[in-house]
Every structure is written in C-alpha cells, then in structure tokens.
Design an enzyme around this catalytic site. Structure first.
Site, mmCIF file in Angstrom:
data_model
loop_
_atom_site.group_PDB
_atom_site.id
_atom_site.type_symbol
_atom_site.label_atom_id
_atom_site.label_comp_id
_atom_site.label_asym_id
_atom_site.label_seq_id
_atom_site.Cartn_x
_atom_site.Cartn_y
_atom_site.Cartn_z
ATOM 1 N N ARG A 63 -21.981 22.131 47.776
ATOM 2 C CA ARG A 63 -21.215 21.955 49.020
ATOM 3 C C ARG A 63 -21.975 22.325 50.059
ATOM 4 N NH1 ARG A 63 -16.588 25.081 51.498
ATOM 5 N NH2 ARG A 63 -15.570 23.570 52.784
ATOM 6 N N HIS A 67 -22.891 20.299 53.476
ATOM 7 C CA HIS A 67 -22.506 20.703 54.722
ATOM 8 C C HIS A 67 -24.099 20.704 55.515
ATOM 9 C CE1 HIS A 67 -18.221 22.102 54.432
ATOM 10 N NE2 HIS A 67 -18.546 21.095 53.744
ATOM 11 N N ASN A 95 -17.090 25.660 57.707
ATOM 12 C CA ASN A 95 -17.992 26.619 57.135
ATOM 13 C C ASN A 95 -17.473 27.883 56.834
ATOM 14 O OD1 ASN A 95 -19.794 24.233 56.917
ATOM 15 N ND2 ASN A 95 -20.951 25.171 58.747
ATOM 16 N N HIS A 194 -16.011 16.929 43.730
ATOM 17 C CA HIS A 194 -14.788 17.865 43.665
ATOM 18 C C HIS A 194 -14.465 17.817 42.217
ATOM 19 C CE1 HIS A 194 -13.562 17.148 48.142
ATOM 20 N NE2 HIS A 194 -14.832 18.104 47.980
HETATM 21 C C1 HEM Z 1 -14.959 13.237 51.246
HETATM 22 C C2 HEM Z 1 -14.835 14.080 52.272
HETATM 23 C C3 HEM Z 1 -14.752 15.600 51.736
HETATM 24 C C4 HEM Z 1 -13.631 16.143 52.110
HETATM 25 C C5 HEM Z 1 -12.581 15.897 52.916
HETATM 26 C C6 HEM Z 1 -14.089 17.629 51.574
HETATM 27 C C7 HEM Z 1 -13.165 18.871 51.745
HETATM 28 C C8 HEM Z 1 -13.520 19.957 51.104
HETATM 29 C C9 HEM Z 1 -12.492 21.264 51.209
HETATM 30 C C10 HEM Z 1 -11.389 21.270 52.136
HETATM 31 C C11 HEM Z 1 -13.076 22.181 50.017
HETATM 32 C C12 HEM Z 1 -12.553 23.310 50.041
HETATM 33 C C13 HEM Z 1 -12.946 24.419 51.175
HETATM 34 C C14 HEM Z 1 -12.201 25.664 51.230
HETATM 35 O O1 HEM Z 1 -11.608 26.223 50.350
HETATM 36 O O2 HEM Z 1 -12.136 26.187 52.450
HETATM 37 C C15 HEM Z 1 -14.134 21.470 49.540
HETATM 38 C C16 HEM Z 1 -14.842 22.043 48.599
HETATM 39 C C17 HEM Z 1 -15.616 21.611 47.715
HETATM 40 N N1 HEM Z 1 -16.530 20.433 48.064
HETATM 41 FE FE1 HEM Z 1 -15.883 18.854 49.568
HETATM 42 N N2 HEM Z 1 -15.010 17.600 50.784
HETATM 43 C C18 HEM Z 1 -15.544 16.216 50.932
HETATM 44 C C19 HEM Z 1 -16.866 15.805 50.601
HETATM 45 C C20 HEM Z 1 -17.527 16.570 49.548
HETATM 46 C C21 HEM Z 1 -18.987 16.200 49.078
HETATM 47 C C22 HEM Z 1 -19.656 14.916 49.568
HETATM 48 C C23 HEM Z 1 -19.506 17.146 48.532
HETATM 49 C C24 HEM Z 1 -20.657 17.313 47.700
HETATM 50 C C25 HEM Z 1 -21.743 16.106 47.491
HETATM 51 C C26 HEM Z 1 -18.405 18.020 48.208
HETATM 52 C C27 HEM Z 1 -18.467 19.187 47.519
HETATM 53 C C28 HEM Z 1 -17.518 20.072 47.301
HETATM 54 C C29 HEM Z 1 -17.612 21.281 46.379
HETATM 55 C C30 HEM Z 1 -18.632 21.345 45.296
HETATM 56 C C31 HEM Z 1 -16.538 22.168 46.653
HETATM 57 C C32 HEM Z 1 -16.180 23.286 46.037
HETATM 58 C C33 HEM Z 1 -16.914 24.563 46.637
HETATM 59 C C34 HEM Z 1 -16.713 25.836 46.131
HETATM 60 O O3 HEM Z 1 -16.072 26.054 45.074
HETATM 61 O O4 HEM Z 1 -17.492 26.744 46.408
HETATM 62 N N3 HEM Z 1 -17.416 17.599 48.949
HETATM 63 N N4 HEM Z 1 -14.360 20.297 50.036
#
Ligand code: HEM
Length: 322
Positions: A63, A67, A95, A194
């Site tokens: 992530r 970002h 972030n 995800h």
């Molecule tokens: C399509 C649009 C996307 C949205 C709306 C989105 C939104 C989010 C949100 C809201 C979270 C949780 C953050 C929190 O707890 O505050 C998250 C977690 C995460 N996102 Fe996304 N995301 C998107 C695309 C992506 C992309 C493109 C990637 C990587 C290629 C990604 C990888 C991740 C990962 C791996 C997590 C878990 C992180 C952790 O456990 O620390 N996301 N995302």
C-alpha cells in the site's frame, strides 16, 4: 501458480527494459547491476524478515508503494517526515494513522547504504520491497524497472486529492486511475491487492450499516467489532479486507466480491452490475490471468514519474532530504 506461468510472467513484464524515467532519466531492469549488485538480495531478505515477523507488513508495504506512486509519481515523497518548515504527505487524510512500513523501509535503506552508499534511491527500494512482499505472501513476481530518484519535495494536497477513498463509486475509480494512465482493467487488477491486509472500522462503517448490496451475515460479522455507535469518526479497530485469507495473496478477494462480501463500498463497486463484473469473474476463476494482469499493472503504476522539472536526489536517509 504453475512454474511455466511464473516464468512467462518474469519475461513478459521484463520486456522493454527502458522506460521514460524520473527527471528525464531512464528506468532499466539493470540499473544497479554494476553500481549495487547486492541490492535485490538485500531487499529480498530484509523484506522476508519483516514479513515473517508480521505477515500484515507485506500488505502495508504494498500500500505504501501505491500511495507513493499516485502522488506525483514514485519518488519516495511519502517517506519524508514533516518538520517545522516542511509539510509532507505522511499526515494527509489517506495516509495518517493508517499507512505503515516506514520503519521497515528505513531499515532496508540502512542495510543497502552499508554496502552501496549514496547510489540506491528510496523510491526504488519501495518498488522492490512491494514486489517482494506480494511474492512472499504467495503472489506473483516480476522484474522491476529501476532508476527512480527521490524527490526533494512532497505534496500533502496532492495526497489528499489523488488517492481514491473507500466510498468511491466505480465511475470515480475509473476516472482517478485513468488520470494516472491506468485502464479500468489495470484498476480492477490492482484492487486485487485487497486480498491481503487490514482496514480500520472507520473506512468500512458506512458500508456495513448503509449499503444494500452486502451479504447479511458478512455485515453482521463485521458489525461485531465495528459498532454503529462508533460512527465514521475514528474507530481504529481492524478487520481483514479479505474475509477468508488476509495474509495470502490469492483470488479470494474476487470471490468475496461475487458473494457481496467486499469490505469497502469501493471494492463492491467492481461487482455491482457494472463494467467490471465480467473481469471480476475472470480473475476469480483464473488465478494465472489475475497474476499476469496484476504484475503488468504494478509495472505501469511503478512507472509513474514526477514531472521532469521536479528536483531529485538519491536520499541518504529516506525520512529527510540530504
Ligand atoms: C481502488 C481504489 C482503492 C481504494 C479506495 C483503497 C482504499 C483502501 C483503504 C480505505 C484501506 C484501509 C486503510 C485504513 O485502514 O485506514 C486500504 C488498505 C489497503 N490497500 Fe487499498 N485502496 C485502493 C487501491 C489499492 C491499490 C491499487 C493497492 C495496491 C496495489 C492497495 C493496497 C492496499 C493494501 C495492501 C491495504 C492493506 C494495508 C495494511 O494492512 O496495512 N489498495 N485501501
């Protein structure tokens, strides 16, 4: 994944070794071959150590890379600490209190500096660590284009406006990825990230209480640890984004969508009667197609560069400019 497919993946993604690079430079798969031959093995083993200590860290690093790249290109701007006279991206809305992995990147950088001082950018370290994180958690691997440089600046406002939020509609997701030169197919493949990681209650509270297109028992399960009374204000209780295998990079994320078990409203938008439904089903049934598309889209996202007039350097400490 079949060995033949893995092999094809490495080759296919490694084609066209020269891409337009940061601040007029070129990206190349062999950028550090002579300057820092130990780079890839140092990053791999340090990432493996961090992921073994805490599997979620692999998700967090992935992530972090997203970002970084979506905000004025993959230039490690996200890693810069705020100071009295400098406002960076760490405290931007998407972030703050949720992006993790800064310490791991700092530790890898320290190890890289010990063998190749002043040569390897923080931006390249993040790109390699993200690739290795996916692979260490069971996902594909690919050849990373290298030669990024680290920005001397960062933009909190771009971090606030360029990253999609969990309440986004399909149209918004397509537009926001399109703004970065990524197709709807790239967007759906990248959303497959995800399949690993966790999220705070505040990011899915609306979905589990207000969305109609959600599996009732899944909503009830999530409501147990994300109470209605917490509102969307700031409950930090975590839930796995993939309900079944949150530390394994597979295609269950897409199965979840087909079962109305997407955790974010934005996730479920990919399978809600719209243009991406067919692709979700393709990925769900064909892990090899997903793996190929994901690796290809990561390569495209990783090629997002700051504008040519952005001042850059090779940072010695990822947290601050030299
Ligand atoms: C399509 C649009 C996307 C949205 C709306 C989105 C939104 C989010 C949100 C809201 C979270 C949780 C953050 C929190 O707890 O505050 C998250 C977690 C995460 N996102 Fe996304 N995301 C998107 C695309 C992506 C992309 C493109 C990637 C990587 C290629 C990604 C990888 C991740 C990962 C791996 C997590 C878990 C992180 C952790 O456990 O620390 N996301 N995302």
């Amino acid at each position: 994944m079949a060995a033949a497919v893995r092999c094809f993946l490495m080759v296919a993604v490694g084609l066209a070794p020269l891409l337009a690079g940061a601040a007029g430079g070129k990206l190349s798969t062999r950028f550090y071959d002579s300057k820092c031959p130990s780079l890839q093995s140092v990053v791999r083993s340090a990432t493996a150590q961090a992921v073994a200590a805490e599997p979620r860290m692999g998700a967090s690093i992935l992530r972090l890379f997203f970002h970084d790249c979506f905000v004025n290109g993959c230039d490690a701007s996200i890693l810069l600490d705020d100071t009295a006279s400098f406002t960076g991206e760490k405290n931007a809305g998407p972030n703050a209190n949720s992006v993790r992995g800064y310490d791991v990147i700092d530790a890898i950088k320290a190890q890289v500096e010990a063998s190749c001082s002043g040569v390897v950018s923080c931006a390249d370290i993040v790109a390699l660590a993200a690739r290795d994180s996916v692979n260490l958690l069971g996902g594909p691997t690919w050849t990373v284009q290298l030669g990024r440089r680290d920005a001397l600046n960062a933009s909190q406002s771009a971090a606030n406006s360029n990253l999609p939020g969990p309440g986004s509609s399909l149209a918004t997701l397509i537009t926001m990825f399109g703004n970065k030169g990524l197709s709807p197919r790239d967007m759906t493949a990248l959303s497959g990230a995800h399949t690993i990681g966790h999220a705070r209650c505040t990011t899915f509270h609306d979905r589990i209480y207000n969305d109609a297109n959600i599996n009732a028992s899944f909503a009830a399960l999530r409501q147990q640890t994300c109470p209605q009374s917490s509102g969307t204000g700031g409950d930090a209780t975590l839930a796995p984004i993939d309900v079944s295998t949150p530390t394994w990079f597979d295609t269950t994320y897409f199965e979840n969508l087909a079962n109305k078990q997407g955790l974010f409203h934005s996730d479920q938008e990919l399978y809600n009667g719209g243009s991406q439904d067919v692709l979700v089903r393709v990925y769900m049934r064909n892990p090899d197609i997903f793996a190929l598309d994901f690796a290809k889209a990561m390569g495209k996202m990783g090629s997002l560069m700051p504008s040519a007039d952005t001042p850059t350097e090779i940072r010695l400490d990822c947290k601050k400019i030299n």
